[in-house]
Design an enzyme around this catalytic site. Sequence first.
Site, short mmCIF file in Angstrom:
data_model
loop_
_atom_site.label_atom_id
_atom_site.label_comp_id
_atom_site.label_asym_id
_atom_site.label_seq_id
_atom_site.Cartn_x
_atom_site.Cartn_y
_atom_site.Cartn_z
N ARG A 167 0.83 -1.04 -0.03
CA ARG A 167 0.18 0.09 -0.02
C ARG A 167 0.99 1.24 0.05
O ARG A 167 1.80 1.26 0.77
CB ARG A 167 -0.61 0.14 1.17
CG ARG A 167 -1.81 1.02 1.29
CD ARG A 167 -2.63 1.00 2.87
NE ARG A 167 -2.04 2.06 3.52
CZ ARG A 167 -2.91 2.55 4.57
NH1 ARG A 167 -3.93 2.28 4.90
NH2 ARG A 167 -2.23 3.55 5.34
N TYR A 172 -2.57 11.85 7.36
CA TYR A 172 -2.90 10.50 7.92
C TYR A 172 -2.60 9.38 7.08
O TYR A 172 -2.45 9.26 5.92
CB TYR A 172 -4.53 10.44 8.12
CG TYR A 172 -5.01 9.08 8.91
CD1 TYR A 172 -4.85 9.23 10.34
CD2 TYR A 172 -5.05 7.96 8.34
CE1 TYR A 172 -4.88 8.29 11.15
CE2 TYR A 172 -5.34 7.01 9.29
CZ TYR A 172 -5.22 7.01 10.51
OH TYR A 172 -5.47 6.27 11.32
N ASP A 179 -5.00 3.89 0.16
CA ASP A 179 -6.12 4.26 1.07
C ASP A 179 -6.66 5.82 0.94
O ASP A 179 -5.59 6.59 1.37
CB ASP A 179 -5.89 3.93 2.45
CG ASP A 179 -6.86 3.75 3.56
OD1 ASP A 179 -8.01 4.36 2.99
OD2 ASP A 179 -6.85 3.20 4.43
N HIS A 223 -8.95 6.88 3.02
CA HIS A 223 -9.55 7.23 4.40
C HIS A 223 -10.80 8.09 4.37
O HIS A 223 -10.85 9.03 5.20
CB HIS A 223 -8.43 7.88 5.40
CG HIS A 223 -7.18 7.32 5.62
ND1 HIS A 223 -7.31 5.97 6.29
CD2 HIS A 223 -5.92 7.24 5.08
CE1 HIS A 223 -5.96 5.37 6.38
NE2 HIS A 223 -5.16 6.16 5.74
N GLU A 274 -9.12 2.14 -1.51
CA GLU A 274 -9.76 1.78 -0.38
C GLU A 274 -10.54 3.15 0.34
O GLU A 274 -10.06 4.20 0.21
CB GLU A 274 -8.65 1.40 0.58
CG GLU A 274 -9.34 1.04 2.09
CD GLU A 274 -8.26 0.56 2.99
OE1 GLU A 274 -7.14 -0.05 2.52
OE2 GLU A 274 -8.29 0.75 4.41
N GLU A 279 -13.57 -1.43 6.70
CA GLU A 279 -12.87 -1.52 7.85
C GLU A 279 -13.76 -1.02 9.14
O GLU A 279 -13.32 -1.33 10.07
CB GLU A 279 -11.59 -0.64 7.85
CG GLU A 279 -11.37 0.67 7.75
CD GLU A 279 -9.97 1.03 7.55
OE1 GLU A 279 -9.17 0.56 6.89
OE2 GLU A 279 -9.61 2.07 8.43
N ARG A 334 -13.68 -5.33 3.56
CA ARG A 334 -12.71 -5.21 4.51
C ARG A 334 -12.98 -5.32 5.81
O ARG A 334 -12.29 -5.07 6.75
CB ARG A 334 -11.93 -3.78 4.41
CG ARG A 334 -10.91 -3.95 3.23
CD ARG A 334 -10.05 -2.81 2.79
NE ARG A 334 -9.75 -1.75 3.90
CZ ARG A 334 -8.57 -2.49 4.80
NH1 ARG A 334 -8.10 -3.43 4.41
NH2 ARG A 334 -8.25 -1.79 5.54
N GLU A 342 -4.44 -7.46 5.13
CA GLU A 342 -3.63 -6.33 5.49
C GLU A 342 -2.75 -6.76 6.65
O GLU A 342 -3.28 -7.43 7.48
CB GLU A 342 -4.48 -5.02 5.89
CG GLU A 342 -3.65 -3.86 6.49
CD GLU A 342 -4.25 -2.57 6.78
OE1 GLU A 342 -5.58 -2.79 7.17
OE2 GLU A 342 -3.93 -1.45 6.83
N TRP A 398 -13.13 12.26 8.68
CA TRP A 398 -12.12 11.60 9.32
C TRP A 398 -10.74 11.23 8.65
O TRP A 398 -11.09 10.61 7.48
CB TRP A 398 -12.51 10.33 10.44
CG TRP A 398 -11.19 9.68 10.95
CD1 TRP A 398 -10.94 10.13 12.24
CD2 TRP A 398 -10.62 8.65 10.54
NE1 TRP A 398 -9.70 9.45 12.19
CE2 TRP A 398 -9.47 8.49 11.27
CE3 TRP A 398 -10.55 7.93 9.23
CZ2 TRP A 398 -8.55 7.59 11.30
CZ3 TRP A 398 -9.41 7.09 9.38
CH2 TRP A 398 -8.60 6.84 10.19
O1 LIG Z 1 -5.18 0.19 8.06
C1 LIG Z 1 -5.76 1.01 7.45
O2 LIG Z 1 -6.41 0.76 6.41
C2 LIG Z 1 -6.38 2.10 8.09
O3 LIG Z 1 -7.17 2.88 7.63
C3 LIG Z 1 -6.08 2.14 9.58
C4 LIG Z 1 -7.13 2.78 10.39
O4 LIG Z 1 -6.85 4.23 10.24
C5 LIG Z 1 -6.92 2.49 11.74
O5 LIG Z 1 -6.97 1.09 12.00
C6 LIG Z 1 -7.89 3.21 12.81
O6 LIG Z 1 -8.06 2.39 13.99
MG LIG Z 2 -7.95 1.95 5.78
#
Ligand SMILES: O=C(O)C(=O)C[C@H](O)[C@H](O)CO
Ligand SMILES: [Mg+2]
Length: 403
Positions: free
Chosen positions: A148, A160, A211, A213, A237, A263, A284, A340, A403
């Site tokens: 990733r 992030y 990702d 996010h 993602e 997730e 996920r 992951e 977030w």
């Molecule tokens: O591992 C990922 O894909 C994430 O996005 C990590 C997350 O932000 C994290 O696990 C939040 O607790």
């Molecule tokens: Mg993620």
Amino acid sequence: MPRITSARVIVTCPGRNFVTLKIETDEGVYGIGDATLNGRELAVASYLEDHVIPCLIGRDAHRIEDIWQYLYKGAYWRRGPVTMTAIAAVDMALWDIKGKLAGLPVYQLLGGASREGCMVYGHANGSDIAETIERAHEYVEQGYKAVRLQSGVPGLAATYGVSGERFYYEPAKGSLPEETVWSTSKYLRHVPELFDKARDALGWDVHLLHDVHHRLTPIEAGRLGKDLEPYRLFWLEDATPAENQAGFRLIRQHTTTPLAVGEIFNSVWDAKQLIEEQLIDYIRATVVHAGGITHLRRIAALADLHQVRTGCHGATDLSPVSMAAALNFGLSVPNFGIQEYMRHTPETDDVFPHAYSIAGGLMHPGDKPGLGVDIDEALAAKYEYKRAYLPVNRLEDGTMFNW
Ligand SMILES: O=C(O)C(=O)C[C@H](O)[C@H](O)CO
Ligand SMILES: [Mg+2]
């Protein structure tokens, strides 16, 4: 019949917080389950201690499905991350007990191995494109088949998913949430360049993932997916917040880049429309946040009907107990996609001795009876809980953002 005689919650912080449930039986066998909900850990600890554990005492530990239904339907207040994480911890611990009593690793109870190992992806993070690619090279050299890529965005102070730490990225910190600043336009200009340079440097034999996010609108995500098509990502993602499952239709109309999400999902209901309309390619959801092995198998079975494969979350806030459960699940499930894998720190690995291992980019849960993971309680007791939060995110004008 193995009766549950006691259950305890163990909170420890070997570098980050983990909540673990330990269930003991009158046959001298115990099982453990992960109950960690990043940034909200003590809510799950209380839910277990104050509300769930009293209902477990005296029950037949073999009746995993019945206990799952009892806790899910019996709560009246169904779903939600706290409830489903607590149920997951019980479920994992019961599968662990069943495996130990049978003398078999849990994947054997789930139908046996469907593959030699679970392909995993590592995290290459860098403050700029060159550094990200350098880190990705390190994973490829270690035999990883998938990486990733996340890089700092020019003009943004922090991004992030990007850290100064080489391997042990830990996003939750501080006694109050850190505030970060976000610009969609700066990000959208930057990411295609990252993958263009990455393909030039890394070639085409490694799977690349990214990702978002949850930070784009569906139409912005459609544009990013389209811009990334030449680089053939394994997945994009969390392209947009998924409360609005229908929003993924718009992304799909504009791009063939594969999509992954889930997730933060905690039940099959979060993913039902996404799966049934084939709006995603990878689900996920995880063992720990989506009701345990029992419920994750149900989600995977629905996904299998619609050519959606699994790609379970496996960040550092999911404890080695979760990783062991994910690998037992992943080895057995027919529609496995990828897992992951973020390495835990040596302190965490010492608290949770485990049988899983990695070789050639594939992980295997090992062949110890049960989940193949334990907790060293004496060591765990040395690391006291520390309140920690994930960061929050604002636009450059100060507006609170996704977030
Ligand atoms: O591992 C990922 O894909 C994430 O996005 C990590 C997350 O932000 C994290 O696990 C939040 O607790
Ligand atoms: Mg993620």
